[in-house]
Write a protein that holds these residues in place. Structure first.
Motif, PDB file in Angstrom:
ATOM      1  N   THR A   1       0.819  -1.311  -0.084  1.00 49.91           N
ATOM      2  CA  THR A   1       0.109   0.169  -0.011  1.00 49.91           C
ATOM      3  C   THR A   1       0.875   1.243  -0.166  1.00 49.91           C
ATOM      4  OG1 THR A   1      -0.265  -0.195   2.431  1.00 49.91           O
ATOM      5  CG2 THR A   1      -2.143  -1.223   0.986  1.00 49.91           C
ATOM      6  N   ASN A   2       2.118   1.157  -0.427  1.00 49.11           N
ATOM      7  CA  ASN A   2       3.000   2.297  -0.660  1.00 49.11           C
ATOM      8  C   ASN A   2       3.215   3.161   0.634  1.00 49.11           C
ATOM      9  OD1 ASN A   2       3.272   1.185  -2.999  1.00 49.11           O
ATOM     10  ND2 ASN A   2       1.849   2.635  -4.139  1.00 49.11           N
ATOM     11  N   GLU A   3       2.942   2.578   1.677  1.00 53.42           N
ATOM     12  CA  GLU A   3       3.257   3.514   3.014  1.00 53.42           C
ATOM     13  C   GLU A   3       4.759   3.722   2.995  1.00 53.42           C
ATOM     14  OE1 GLU A   3       1.546   0.267   4.775  1.00 53.42           O
ATOM     15  OE2 GLU A   3      -0.072   1.264   5.471  1.00 53.42           O
TER      16      GLU A   3
ATOM     17  N   ALA B   1       0.374   5.459 -11.164  1.00 54.60           N
ATOM     18  CA  ALA B   1       0.205   4.290 -10.370  1.00 54.60           C
ATOM     19  C   ALA B   1      -0.442   3.476 -11.202  1.00 54.60           C
ATOM     20  CB  ALA B   1      -0.156   4.594  -9.147  1.00 54.60           C
ATOM     21  N   PRO B   2      -0.124   2.132 -11.245  1.00 53.97           N
ATOM     22  CA  PRO B   2       1.021   1.332 -10.672  1.00 53.97           C
ATOM     23  C   PRO B   2       2.213   1.309 -11.708  1.00 53.97           C
ATOM     24  CG  PRO B   2      -0.558  -0.205 -11.636  1.00 53.97           C
ATOM     25  CD  PRO B   2      -0.976   1.181 -12.134  1.00 53.97           C
ATOM     26  N   THR B   3       2.397   2.233 -12.516  1.00 53.24           N
ATOM     27  CA  THR B   3       3.393   2.092 -13.620  1.00 53.24           C
ATOM     28  C   THR B   3       4.713   2.945 -13.123  1.00 53.24           C
ATOM     29  OG1 THR B   3       3.016   4.094 -14.729  1.00 53.24           O
ATOM     30  CG2 THR B   3       1.804   2.102 -15.542  1.00 53.24           C
ATOM     31  N   GLY B   4       4.559   3.888 -12.062  1.00 55.77           N
ATOM     32  CA  GLY B   4       5.476   4.684 -11.674  1.00 55.77           C
ATOM     33  C   GLY B   4       6.174   5.726 -12.603  1.00 55.77           C
ATOM     34  N   LEU B   5       5.815   5.715 -13.911  1.00 59.91           N
ATOM     35  CA  LEU B   5       6.439   6.515 -14.964  1.00 59.91           C
ATOM     36  C   LEU B   5       6.088   7.834 -14.836  1.00 59.91           C
ATOM     37  CD1 LEU B   5       5.675   3.936 -18.001  1.00 59.91           C
ATOM     38  CD2 LEU B   5       7.881   4.524 -16.789  1.00 59.91           C
ATOM     39  N   CYS B   6       6.707   8.769 -15.085  1.00 56.16           N
ATOM     40  CA  CYS B   6       6.623  10.347 -14.832  1.00 56.16           C
ATOM     41  C   CYS B   6       6.875  11.222 -15.945  1.00 56.16           C
ATOM     42  CB  CYS B   6       7.596  10.459 -13.768  1.00 56.16           C
ATOM     43  SG  CYS B   6       7.261  12.243 -12.832  1.00 56.16           S
ATOM     44  N   LYS B   7       6.114  12.122 -16.052  1.00 54.63           N
ATOM     45  CA  LYS B   7       6.212  12.959 -17.136  1.00 54.63           C
ATOM     46  C   LYS B   7       6.872  14.362 -16.460  1.00 54.63           C
ATOM     47  CE  LYS B   7       4.168  11.108 -20.479  1.00 54.63           C
ATOM     48  NZ  LYS B   7       5.066  10.725 -21.669  1.00 54.63           N
ATOM     49  N   THR B   8       7.545  15.268 -17.481  1.00 54.89           N
ATOM     50  CA  THR B   8       8.099  16.437 -17.066  1.00 54.89           C
ATOM     51  C   THR B   8       7.026  17.514 -16.926  1.00 54.89           C
ATOM     52  OG1 THR B   8       8.599  17.282 -19.252  1.00 54.89           O
ATOM     53  CG2 THR B   8      10.403  15.775 -18.097  1.00 54.89           C
ATOM     54  N   PRO B   9       7.519  18.506 -16.414  1.00 55.65           N
ATOM     55  CA  PRO B   9       6.414  19.504 -16.366  1.00 55.65           C
ATOM     56  C   PRO B   9       6.237  20.337 -17.860  1.00 55.65           C
ATOM     57  CG  PRO B   9       7.545  19.928 -14.231  1.00 55.65           C
ATOM     58  CD  PRO B   9       8.219  18.706 -15.034  1.00 55.65           C
TER      59      PRO B   9
ATOM     60  N   ALA C   1       0.764  12.342  -5.947  1.00 54.58           N
ATOM     61  CA  ALA C   1       0.820  11.523  -4.789  1.00 54.58           C
ATOM     62  C   ALA C   1       2.488  11.346  -4.598  1.00 54.58           C
ATOM     63  CB  ALA C   1      -0.077  10.590  -4.703  1.00 54.58           C
ATOM     64  N   TYR C   2       2.891  10.731  -5.653  1.00 55.18           N
ATOM     65  CA  TYR C   2       4.389  10.203  -5.643  1.00 55.18           C
ATOM     66  C   TYR C   2       5.353  11.091  -6.092  1.00 55.18           C
ATOM     67  CZ  TYR C   2       1.495   5.981  -5.019  1.00 55.18           C
ATOM     68  OH  TYR C   2       0.419   5.188  -4.547  1.00 55.18           O
ATOM     69  N   ILE C   3       5.165  12.284  -6.360  1.00 52.23           N
ATOM     70  CA  ILE C   3       6.040  13.109  -7.255  1.00 52.23           C
ATOM     71  C   ILE C   3       7.473  13.278  -6.423  1.00 52.23           C
ATOM     72  CG2 ILE C   3       5.437  15.395  -6.113  1.00 52.23           C
ATOM     73  CD1 ILE C   3       6.118  14.733  -9.805  1.00 52.23           C
ATOM     74  N   ASP C   4       7.460  13.055  -5.104  1.00 53.16           N
ATOM     75  CA  ASP C   4       8.698  13.596  -4.331  1.00 53.16           C
ATOM     76  C   ASP C   4       9.765  12.587  -4.557  1.00 53.16           C
ATOM     77  OD1 ASP C   4       7.586  15.929  -3.384  1.00 53.16           O
ATOM     78  OD2 ASP C   4       6.399  14.798  -1.649  1.00 53.16           O
TER      79      ASP C   4
ATOM     80  N   SER D   1      10.538   3.505 -12.644  1.00 55.18           N
ATOM     81  CA  SER D   1       9.576   4.068 -11.473  1.00 55.18           C
ATOM     82  C   SER D   1      10.115   5.285 -10.952  1.00 55.18           C
ATOM     83  CB  SER D   1       9.375   3.031 -10.486  1.00 55.18           C
ATOM     84  OG  SER D   1       8.522   3.602  -9.719  1.00 55.18           O
ATOM     85  N   LYS D   2       9.611   6.422 -10.874  1.00 55.84           N
ATOM     86  CA  LYS D   2       9.844   7.508 -10.088  1.00 55.84           C
ATOM     87  C   LYS D   2       8.954   7.668  -8.629  1.00 55.84           C
ATOM     88  CE  LYS D   2      12.966   9.361 -13.098  1.00 55.84           C
ATOM     89  NZ  LYS D   2      14.270   8.772 -12.661  1.00 55.84           N
ATOM     90  N   ALA D   3       8.525   6.551  -8.505  1.00 57.22           N
ATOM     91  CA  ALA D   3       7.571   6.530  -7.217  1.00 57.22           C
ATOM     92  C   ALA D   3       8.278   5.638  -5.988  1.00 57.22           C
ATOM     93  CB  ALA D   3       6.442   5.932  -7.630  1.00 57.22           C
ATOM     94  N   ASN D   4       7.377   5.598  -5.075  1.00 53.13           N
ATOM     95  CA  ASN D   4       7.968   4.814  -3.924  1.00 53.13           C
ATOM     96  C   ASN D   4       7.763   3.232  -4.233  1.00 53.13           C
ATOM     97  OD1 ASN D   4       5.366   4.897  -3.208  1.00 53.13           O
ATOM     98  ND2 ASN D   4       5.875   5.270  -0.815  1.00 53.13           N
ATOM     99  N   PHE D   5       7.408   2.859  -5.268  1.00 50.23           N
ATOM    100  CA  PHE D   5       7.061   1.440  -5.667  1.00 50.23           C
ATOM    101  C   PHE D   5       7.820   1.300  -6.756  1.00 50.23           C
ATOM    102  CE2 PHE D   5       3.469   4.053  -7.264  1.00 50.23           C
ATOM    103  CZ  PHE D   5       3.521   3.857  -8.546  1.00 50.23           C
ATOM    104  N   LEU D   6       7.917  -0.338  -7.003  1.00 50.92           N
ATOM    105  CA  LEU D   6       8.271  -0.788  -8.354  1.00 50.92           C
ATOM    106  C   LEU D   6       7.162  -1.498  -9.040  1.00 50.92           C
ATOM    107  CD1 LEU D   6      11.706  -2.032  -7.334  1.00 50.92           C
ATOM    108  CD2 LEU D   6      11.351  -0.274  -8.853  1.00 50.92           C
ATOM    109  N   PHE D   7       7.216  -1.308 -10.553  1.00 51.87           N
ATOM    110  CA  PHE D   7       6.262  -2.074 -11.316  1.00 51.87           C
ATOM    111  C   PHE D   7       6.993  -3.156 -11.895  1.00 51.87           C
ATOM    112  CE2 PHE D   7       3.367  -1.678 -15.051  1.00 51.87           C
ATOM    113  CZ  PHE D   7       2.421  -2.267 -14.771  1.00 51.87           C
ATOM    114  N   ALA D   8       6.757  -4.181 -11.490  1.00 48.66           N
ATOM    115  CA  ALA D   8       7.797  -5.246 -12.064  1.00 48.66           C
ATOM    116  C   ALA D   8       7.285  -6.667 -12.537  1.00 48.66           C
ATOM    117  CB  ALA D   8       8.874  -5.656 -10.990  1.00 48.66           C
ATOM    118  N   GLN D   9       7.854  -7.365 -13.217  1.00 48.14           N
ATOM    119  CA  GLN D   9       7.494  -8.745 -13.567  1.00 48.14           C
ATOM    120  C   GLN D   9       8.607  -9.717 -13.818  1.00 48.14           C
ATOM    121  OE1 GLN D   9       5.504  -7.808 -17.702  1.00 48.14           O
ATOM    122  NE2 GLN D   9       5.802 -10.116 -17.698  1.00 48.14           N
TER     123      GLN D   9
END
Lengths: 354, 354
Positions: B31-33, B155-163, B183-186, B290-298
């Motif tokens: 749950t990405n705590e 989410a759940p991909t973790g991929l990020c765009k630029t401003p 939510a995950y930008i930091d 991923s740029k989030a606090n999770f990985l999207f993996a297989q």
């Protein structure tokens, strides 16, 4: 309103909560908070260890909290749900049981949020006038297609109906949900919870904000049939699954289990209410027979707005509603004995000056 | 569903939060705590004295909290509002800026609540498919009448765009609100907050649940033009004026002011994420950047559902979505280094057993 705001809500009039000044010390008798701290058992569970775990989500099902509430009211856990204050629980109930074809029927003088929620949710309002003496005439709620909302005791009048009186509406309106908002029930009223076993159309809503001394923790709960509660949970999980704070869950369990402190606080409020009412009557004031933790009172000679304003200037906040039939009335929270003595001194001075 | 439930919502499918087992000790990576406790400054302000005042309501305007957030992001206080988690803030935004004629456009693979809120609120959904590599094609959001929701990172991909990439949508859609859910930008993304000075149609939403270690306190915030924020406040005060808990207000201020701890936690997550990704790749796994606090993996060979189930049996919870294009992927929260070592040992064992 920005140019992006949806047109449907352009008439939306938000609720105005009682003043919550952050910058000055007032004697606050305007928002019906308890003058007593939370149960010492609630203080204990909000330990450093508990606070350290705030990095973790709360239990979205609030299982332990719901179990504690269910136990206290002799219900099954499936008959209880919780929310971020009873405001949230009530708004969920309106979303679940009202729509454009199912209006909400409620008193013309009652808790202001009912009207606001109706306009937010696109639900037609049926406002039923109170009687001359501010009492609710329950016969006017019998029949019709509306979901019924009864604040019992009503606010700001403090007047209370018995479960037997409310049962008439439940019996007549078998196909409509009847919501009884019991925010103030613990201060001398009789709860409709025992009626739950006979009426699947009854939903009783209570709060921790008044009689359980936890307004700042934001916690309210609904009690009803398993089916009605499942409906509310469906709304909750479609809006904000983690709606109750982790610490609030803990405090809510502890406060619910501390029956002795709960009873002590209530008894003190009831005694202080009775004493304050007597004193105000001696000054020529008129009061309803309030069963809530506030008085609904008016001076024999001074306009309500003047009293409100002068008390405010002298550091005491009470609630004044600038509305028909309410202009001369004040809603005064019953605080501690000491607080009420300060209030009475200020009122006596005002009466003498007039 | 009871017979009283409104017909309009009979298709409503509530959001299913990640499992929150209360009765067993799991390594929870679902749950990405944050694995770290709240800032020590937040712990300090939640003193016994503060807890003792829970009998009093919170400030409905949350002035001090909003001032702290505004200061941190170099905004005016009128450009910020707060809610009971970013879920509530986002739901308010949908209520304010979407209706039956103003749909919400969002990715087909993204945070599940967007779809749920649309059905709760009667807002049509426009789901825009992600590209083959799971990235968002922002060109597909240009034009049209829809309010736009971009989870960035997604989410759940973790991929990020630029401003700069998101600015294209803001520029093209001047008459539609564009909500960026950060939510995950930091954790390595670049925030769109600096774009606020140029775009009155931009709303940026962030949360204390991830990078600020306060998931259990329920606190999220929106940043935008004064007009958009006033719109959100209009919804808030029409729904639940006291929506933020008294202790949460205090913790939120302290956590926002403790920049050093915030940065330290983030850096540690980023390092651990990079290390974990490397290890998984060495085991033949495929991951997004991923740029989030999770990985999207297989895994290169084991079906996602099997890994999820086996890890669960062995005491480790990760998130598995049983949906097209996601069946073989897992969303794995980046915890502490020690937690990730336990995860990797379990994964290595599984790969060896297969």
């Amino acid at each position: 309103m920005s140019r992006f705001f949806v047109k449907r809500l352009d008439q939306l009039a938000p609720y105005t909560p009682g003043e919550q000044p952050q910058d000055q010390q007032y004697l606050k008798l305007n928002t019906n908070e308890s003058p007593f701290p939370p149960s010492s058992k609630a203080l204990e569970v909000l330990s450093r260890e508990a606070v350290c775990q705030l990095n973790l989500y709360s239990d979205p099902d609030c299982k332990a909290l719901i179990a504690a509430i269910a136990k206290r009211y002799s219900l099954e856990p499936e008959q209880v749900t919780v929310g971020n204050g009873s405001d949230e629980v009530l708004a969920f109930a309106l979303r679940a049981f009202c729509d454009e074809n199912t209006p909400l029927a409620y008193a013309d003088i009652t808790y202001g949020c009912y009207k606001t929620w109706c306009s937010l949710l696109g639900v037609p309002s049926i406002q039923i006038p109170l009687e001359e003496d501010y009492s609710i005439n329950l016969k006017k709620y019998v029949g019709g297609q509306a979901t019924v909302m009864i604040a019992n005791p009503n606010a700001p009048t403090g007047l209370c109906k018995t479960p037997a009186e409310i049962e008439v509406v439940l019996q007549a309106n078998r196909d409509q949900v009847v919501i009884v908002d019991e925010a103030y029930i613990d201060f001398g009223g009789e709860s409709c919870v025992p009626l739950l076993k006979n009426y699947e159309n009854l939903l009783v809503v209570q709060t921790y904000s008044k009689s359980r001394n936890l307004a700042g923790a934001r916690l309210g709960f609904a009690m009803g049939s398993q089916e009605l509660i499942a409906d509310l949970n469906r709304i909750k999980f479609s809006f904000n699954p983690y709606n109750v704070n982790r610490l609030t869950c803990l405090a809510g369990i502890a406060a619910m289990e501390d029956e002795a402190y709960f009873q002590r606080c209530i008894q003190e409020i009831i005694q202080t209410r009775s004493w304050t009412a007597q004193q105000l009557k001696a000054l020529g004031w008129t009061l309803t027979d309030s069963k809530a933790n506030f008085l609904f009172a008016q001076s024999g000679k001074i306009p309500g707005g003047v009293i409100y304003q002068t008390l405010k200037e002298r550091g005491i906040l009470v609630r004044h509603f600038n509305a028909p039939r309410l202009e001369n009335r004040l809603r005064i929270t019953v605080g501690s004995q000491n607080q009420m003595e300060r209030l009475l001194a200020a009122v006596a001075r005002l009466e003498a000056e007039w």
